[in-house]
Design a protein around this motif. Structure first.
Motif, mmCIF file in Angstrom:
data_model
loop_
_atom_site.group_PDB
_atom_site.id
_atom_site.type_symbol
_atom_site.label_atom_id
_atom_site.label_comp_id
_atom_site.label_asym_id
_atom_site.label_seq_id
_atom_site.Cartn_x
_atom_site.Cartn_y
_atom_site.Cartn_z
ATOM 1 N N HIS A 37 8.596 -1.975 -4.012
ATOM 2 C CA HIS A 37 7.368 -2.648 -3.591
ATOM 3 C C HIS A 37 6.581 -3.215 -4.776
ATOM 4 O O HIS A 37 5.492 -3.738 -4.588
ATOM 5 C CB HIS A 37 6.475 -1.697 -2.804
ATOM 6 N N GLY A 39 7.104 -5.786 -6.485
ATOM 7 C CA GLY A 39 7.043 -7.243 -6.503
ATOM 8 C C GLY A 39 7.341 -7.776 -7.891
ATOM 9 O O GLY A 39 8.298 -7.359 -8.531
ATOM 10 N N SER A 40 6.477 -8.653 -8.375
ATOM 11 C CA SER A 40 6.693 -9.266 -9.687
ATOM 12 C C SER A 40 5.880 -8.574 -10.786
ATOM 13 O O SER A 40 5.721 -9.113 -11.878
ATOM 14 C CB SER A 40 6.335 -10.752 -9.631
#
Length: 85
Positions: A37, A39-40
């Motif tokens: 979770h 992400g980036s």
């Protein structure tokens, strides 16, 4: 008179230092756990978020957190390449 929509817009436009710092701590936890979770999120983005939210740090805990992010990044292949002290 400020209506509800204007208050919500104001809150979204500029979260508090405490909120931004908490978000940096949560991002750091996701990095350490290699969460799907995350992400980036990177060590660099986590550090930038935390640095922008240090504010008044009477007991030094927030500065200590910045040192912790640096130390973890130094141990990470990703972090060594992207963070400069």
């Amino acid at each position: 008179r400020v209506d509800r929509r204007q208050r919500q817009m104001c809150i979204r436009d500029r979260p508090s230092e405490a909120f931004r710092f908490s978000a940096a701590v949560a991002s750091f936890g996701m990095l350490l756990r290699d969460s799907p979770h995350r992400g980036s999120t990177t060590f660099k983005s986590t550090l930038a978020l935390a640095q922008g939210a240090v504010g008044q740090d009477d007991d030094g805990a927030r500065r200590e957190f910045l040192d912790l992010v640096h130390a973890a990044a130094d141990l990470s292949p990703e972090g060594r390449l992207t963070l400069a002290r």
